[in-house]
Motif scaffolding. Structure first.
Motif, PDB file in Angstrom:
ATOM      1  N   UNK A 166      56.688  71.828  29.104  1.00 50.32           N
ATOM      2  CA  UNK A 166      57.753  70.813  29.082  1.00 50.32           C
ATOM      3  C   UNK A 166      57.556  69.917  27.858  1.00 50.32           C
ATOM      4  N   UNK A 167      58.556  69.137  27.510  1.00 49.50           N
ATOM      5  CA  UNK A 167      58.509  68.326  26.290  1.00 49.50           C
ATOM      6  C   UNK A 167      57.357  67.321  26.312  1.00 49.50           C
ATOM      7  N   UNK A 168      57.090  66.740  27.478  1.00 44.37           N
ATOM      8  CA  UNK A 168      56.027  65.743  27.575  1.00 44.37           C
ATOM      9  C   UNK A 168      54.659  66.381  27.321  1.00 44.37           C
ATOM     10  N   UNK A 169      54.408  67.525  27.981  1.00 44.47           N
ATOM     11  CA  UNK A 169      53.133  68.219  27.805  1.00 44.47           C
ATOM     12  C   UNK A 169      52.995  68.741  26.383  1.00 44.47           C
ATOM     13  N   UNK A 170      54.107  69.248  25.835  1.00 45.17           N
ATOM     14  CA  UNK A 170      54.124  69.745  24.449  1.00 45.17           C
ATOM     15  C   UNK A 170      53.704  68.636  23.483  1.00 45.17           C
ATOM     16  N   UNK A 171      54.294  67.461  23.649  1.00 42.71           N
ATOM     17  CA  UNK A 171      53.989  66.350  22.748  1.00 42.71           C
ATOM     18  C   UNK A 171      52.541  65.884  22.905  1.00 42.71           C
ATOM     19  N   UNK A 172      52.073  65.777  24.153  1.00 44.64           N
ATOM     20  CA  UNK A 172      50.697  65.345  24.404  1.00 44.64           C
ATOM     21  C   UNK A 172      49.696  66.345  23.827  1.00 44.64           C
ATOM     22  N   UNK A 173      50.001  67.614  23.973  1.00 43.55           N
ATOM     23  CA  UNK A 173      49.101  68.652  23.467  1.00 43.55           C
ATOM     24  C   UNK A 173      49.021  68.604  21.946  1.00 43.55           C
ATOM     25  N   UNK A 174      50.172  68.491  21.284  1.00 45.12           N
ATOM     26  CA  UNK A 174      50.173  68.462  19.817  1.00 45.12           C
ATOM     27  C   UNK A 174      49.466  67.224  19.279  1.00 45.12           C
ATOM     28  N   UNK A 175      49.626  66.107  19.994  1.00 49.06           N
ATOM     29  CA  UNK A 175      48.953  64.872  19.576  1.00 49.06           C
ATOM     30  C   UNK A 175      47.433  65.024  19.678  1.00 49.06           C
ATOM     31  N   UNK A 176      46.959  65.595  20.812  1.00 50.98           N
ATOM     32  CA  UNK A 176      45.518  65.802  21.001  1.00 50.98           C
ATOM     33  C   UNK A 176      44.993  66.847  20.027  1.00 50.98           C
ATOM     34  N   UNK A 177      45.813  67.837  19.750  1.00 47.73           N
ATOM     35  CA  UNK A 177      45.407  68.918  18.845  1.00 47.73           C
ATOM     36  C   UNK A 177      45.245  68.401  17.415  1.00 47.73           C
TER      37      UNK A 177
ATOM     38  N   UNK B  70      39.837  72.281  27.451  1.00 51.20           N
ATOM     39  CA  UNK B  70      40.866  72.228  28.500  1.00 51.20           C
ATOM     40  C   UNK B  70      41.609  70.892  28.465  1.00 51.20           C
ATOM     41  N   UNK B  71      40.868  69.828  28.146  1.00 49.27           N
ATOM     42  CA  UNK B  71      41.498  68.502  28.055  1.00 49.27           C
ATOM     43  C   UNK B  71      42.508  68.449  26.917  1.00 49.27           C
ATOM     44  N   UNK B  72      42.127  68.963  25.749  1.00 48.70           N
ATOM     45  CA  UNK B  72      43.031  68.974  24.596  1.00 48.70           C
ATOM     46  C   UNK B  72      44.265  69.827  24.898  1.00 48.70           C
TER      47      UNK B  72
END
Length: 576
Positions: free
Chosen positions: A502-513, A444-446
Motif C-alpha cells: 500500500x502507499x503508506x508501507x511503500x513510502x515508509x519502506x523507501x524512507x527507511x531504505x 525486517x524492520x527496514x
C-alpha cells in the motif's frame, strides 16, 4: 549412450563380469551333474555317488545365489550412482544456463528429463551390467554344452533359434516406435498437470475446471492408450517364448527318445540337453527384453544430452573484483548505449539505453507494460547480455566479469516474490549465510516486515511453504526485500517489487531504505509515480526507447509520457 566407459566405474564393470562368470559357470554345471546322477547313480544304484554329487550341486547352488546377490548389488549400486551423477549434471547445467536456454526446453520438460528420463537410463545401465552380459555368456555356454551332450540333437536349435529371433524381431519392430512416443507423451502430461497446479486459482476464478479436467483427461487417455499398445505387444513375448521352448522340448524328447531307444544316448544326457535348451532360449528372451528397453532409453538419453549439450549465451569473464579495489572505489553503474534483442526477435526490447549512476544515488525506471523495464534489471544482473553497447559495473564491462562476482555485489528482488520452503530465518540466510538475529530483525524492520513476523507464534522459525504461499502478496514482497537488504551489496535492484504494498508501507519502506543504502546504488523498476518520484534520476521508457530522463520535477514540466502515467494514477488536482 552417455559414453558408457566414462559413466561406469571400471571396477564395478569388472566386478560385475567376474560374478556373472562365476554364476554362469555354476549354473551351467548343474544340468551336467544332474545327467551324471541319472547315468552313474540312479542307473547303477550307486547311492553314495548320488549323495556326493547332490552335495556338490547344493554347493554350486549356494555359489550361484551368493554370486547373483553380489552381482545384483554391484549393478544396482553402480546404476544408482550413474543416475545420481546425471541428475547432478542436469541440475548444475540448468543452474548456470542463461534464461533463454532454460525457456527453450521448458520447466515441465526439464523435470521429466531429470526424473523419468534418468530412471530409464538407470534401468538400462543396470540391465547392461547384469542381463546384457549374463545372457550372451549363458547362451554361448548352454549352446556349447548342449552340443557336447549330443551333436546330432543340437541341430534342432538351427530351426528353433531362427524362428525365435524372427518372432522377436516382429514384436520389437512394432513396440519400439510406441516406446519412443512414451517420453514425449509423459512431457505433455507433466506440462498440463503442472499448469493445473500452478494456475489452480486462475482456473477456478474463470470456472475453467471442467475444461482443464477434460484437457488433462485427453492427455492422460492418450498416454494410457500408447502404453497399453506397447505393453500388449510386449506381452506376446512370454507366450511366444513358451511356444518355441515347448516345441523345442517336444522335438528334443521325440528325437532324443529314439536315440535312447537305440542306445545312442543315455537318459541323463537327454535331461541335461533339455535344461541347456531352456537356458539357451531363455538367454535369447532376456536379450530381447533388454533390447526393447534400449530404444526408450536412447530417446531419454538424447533428451538428457540435449540439456547437457546446451551452451549458455552468458559466458564468464576472467576479471574478479578484489577487496582493495572495492574499498578504493565507490560503486558505479553505467549503461553505454545498450540495445538488446530477444532471440529471433524482429525489434529490440530496449534500444540505446544510456545512463550513469554513482554510490548513494537512486535510479528509477518507469514506463508502460512491455516497455522493457525488467529487461534493464536483467541486464544489470547479467541474466541477459546486451546485443550492442555495454553495461559497466565499477568501470568494468560486465562481460569481462565472473557472473558469481557480479551477483555477489548486487541484491536482486524480482517481480514475482519467490520464497523457498523452510523457515523465515532460512530464507533470510539465503541473502547472508552468517547473518545474526539482530541483522535479520534490522532487515525486517527496514522492509516493514518486522511487525507481522513478531506477530507470528514462532517468529523467525515460522514455516514458509514452497513459494511462500502461506503469506499474502505484500508479506512475500517485504520478506524478499528484507532478504536483499541483509546482503548489504553495492547495488540494489528492485524489479517492480513494491507493487503489492500500500502507499503508506511503500513510502515508509523507501524512507527507511534510503538511510540504509547511502553507500550503494539503488535501482527501482516501478509503474507507480509515488514509488519513483524521490529518485535522483528517472528514466522513462516507451516501447523500449528512452523518452525522458531527469528528476520528477523536471519530467513533469516537459515529458508527455511521464505526465500521461502520472495523470492516469492521480485524480485531477492531486498531481499538483
Amino acid at each position: 549412450m552417455f559414453e558408457l566407459g566414462k559413466r561406469i566405474s571400471w571396477k564395478a564393470f569388472l566386478g560385475s563380469v567376474l560374478f556373472i562368470i562365476v554364476q554362469v559357470f555354476a549354473e551351467l554345471n548343474l544340468p551336467n551333474m544332474t545327467s551324471n546322477i541319472i547315468n552313474n547313480g540312479i542307473a547303477t544304484g550307486d547311492i553314495s555317488y548320488i549323495w556326493n554329487t547332490g552335495f556338490r550341486m547344493l554347493l554350486l547352488t549356494g555359489i550361484t545365489i551368493v554370486a547373483a546377490i553380489i552381482g545384483v548389488h554391484i549393478s544396482a549400486k553402480e546404476s544408482q550412482r550413474v543416475g545420481l551423477q546425471i541428475r547432478g549434471d542436469i541440475y548444475r547445467k540448468v543452474m548456470y544456463l542463461s534464461k533463454d536456454k532454460v525457456n527453450s526446453i521448458g520447466a515441465a520438460s526439464l523435470i521429466t528429463r531429470s526424473t523419468n528420463d534418468v530412471e530409464q537410463v538407470q534401468m538400462v545401465f543396470m540391465m547392461f551390467l547384469r542381463m546384457m552380459m549374463f545372457a550372451p555368456i549363458m547362451g554361448i555356454g548352454a549352446a556349447v554344452l548342449s552340443y557336447t551332450q549330443n551333436p546330432e540333437l543340437a541341430r534342432i536349435f538351427f530351426v528353433s533359434v531362427p524362428i525365435l529371433i524372427f518372432l522377436l524381431f516382429i514384436i520389437m519392430r512394432s513396440a519400439i516406435p510406441l516406446f519412443k512416443l512414451i517420453q514425449k507423451k509423459t512431457d505433455r502430461l507433466n506440462l498440463i498437470f503442472r499448469e493445473g497446479l500452478t494456475g489452480v486459482r486462475v482456473i477456478r476464478a474463470f470456472n475453467k475446471s471442467t475444461y482443464e479436467e477434460e484437457r488433462f483427461a485427453e492427455a492422460n487417455e492418450d498416454f494410457m492408450q500408447n502404453n497399453v499398445k506397447a505393453m500388449s505387444i510386449m506381452s506376446l513375448l512370454m507366450p511366444i517364448m513358451t511356444l518355441v521352448l515347448s516345441g523345442t522340448n517336444i522335438s528334443i524328447i521325440l528325437i532324443g527318445g529314439e536315440y535312447i531307444a537305440i542306445g545312442n544316448m543315455p537318459v541323463g544326457n537327454l535331461v541335461a540337453f533339455i535344461n541347456y535348451s531352456a537356458m539357451l532360449l531363455f538367454s535369447f528372451m532376456m536379450m530381447s527384453m533388454i533390447l526393447t528397453m534400449v530404444p526408450r532409453a536412447q530417446v531419454s538419453a538424447a533428451r538428457i544430452n540435449e540439456v547437457l549439450n546446451l551452451e549458455s549465451t552468458i559466458q564468464d569473464g576472467d576479471h574478479l573484483f578484489d577487496e582493495a579495489e572495492l574499498q578504493n572505489e565507490s560503486s558505479q553503474l553505467a549503461f553505454d548505449h545498450v540495445t538488446y534483442y530477444f532471440p529471433n526477435a524482429e525489434r529490440p526490447v530496449v534500444d540505446d539505453i544510456d545512463f550513469s549512476m554513482k554510490a548513494g544515488q537512486t535510479l528509477a525506471i518507469i514506463g508502460g507494460t512491455g516497455s522493457g523495464k525488467s529487461t534493464i534489471a536483467n541486464l544489470i544482473m547479467r541474466f541477459y547480455d546486451s546485443t550492442s553497447g555495454n553495461v559497466y559495473l565499477n568501470g568494468i564491462n560486465v562481460k569481462e566479469l565472473n557472473q558469481f562476482n557480479i551477483r555477489e555485489r548486487i541484491a536482486y528482488v524480482p517481480q514475482k516474490a519467490n520464497l523457498f520452503s523452510g523457515t523465515i530465518r532460512s530464507n533470510m540466510l539465503f541473502g547472508k549465510k552468517d547473518a545474526t538475529d539482530d541483522e535479520i530483525w534490522q532487515a525486517l524492520k527496514i522492509a516493514q516486515a518486522k511487525d507481522f513476523v513478531e506477530g507470528l507464534e514462532l517468529g523467525l522459525e515460522s514455516p514458509v511453504e514452497q513459494g511462500g504461499t502461506n503469506f499474502s502478496g505484500g508479506q512475500r514482497q517485504r520478506l524478499c526485500i528484507a532478504r536483499a537488504i541483509i546482503k548489504e551489496p553495492d547495488v540494489y535492484v528492485f524489479d517492480d517489487s513494491f507493487s503489492a504494498l500500500d502507499f503508506k508501507t511503500d513510502a515508509a519502506l523507501r524512507h527507511a531504505l534510503k538511510d540504509e543504502t547511502e553507500d550503494a546504488i539503488v535501482v527501482i523498476v516501478a509503474q507507480r509515480i509515488s514509488t519513483v518520484m524521490d529518485a535522483d534520476l528517472i528514466v522513462v521508457l516507451d516501447n523500449g526507447k528512452v523518452v525522458g530522463k531527469g528528476t520528477h520535477e523536471s519530467l513533469i514540466k516537459d515529458n508527455e509520457t511521464y505526465l500521461e502515467i502520472m495523470n492516469s494514477q492521480f485524480k485531477e488536482g492531486e498531481n499538483e
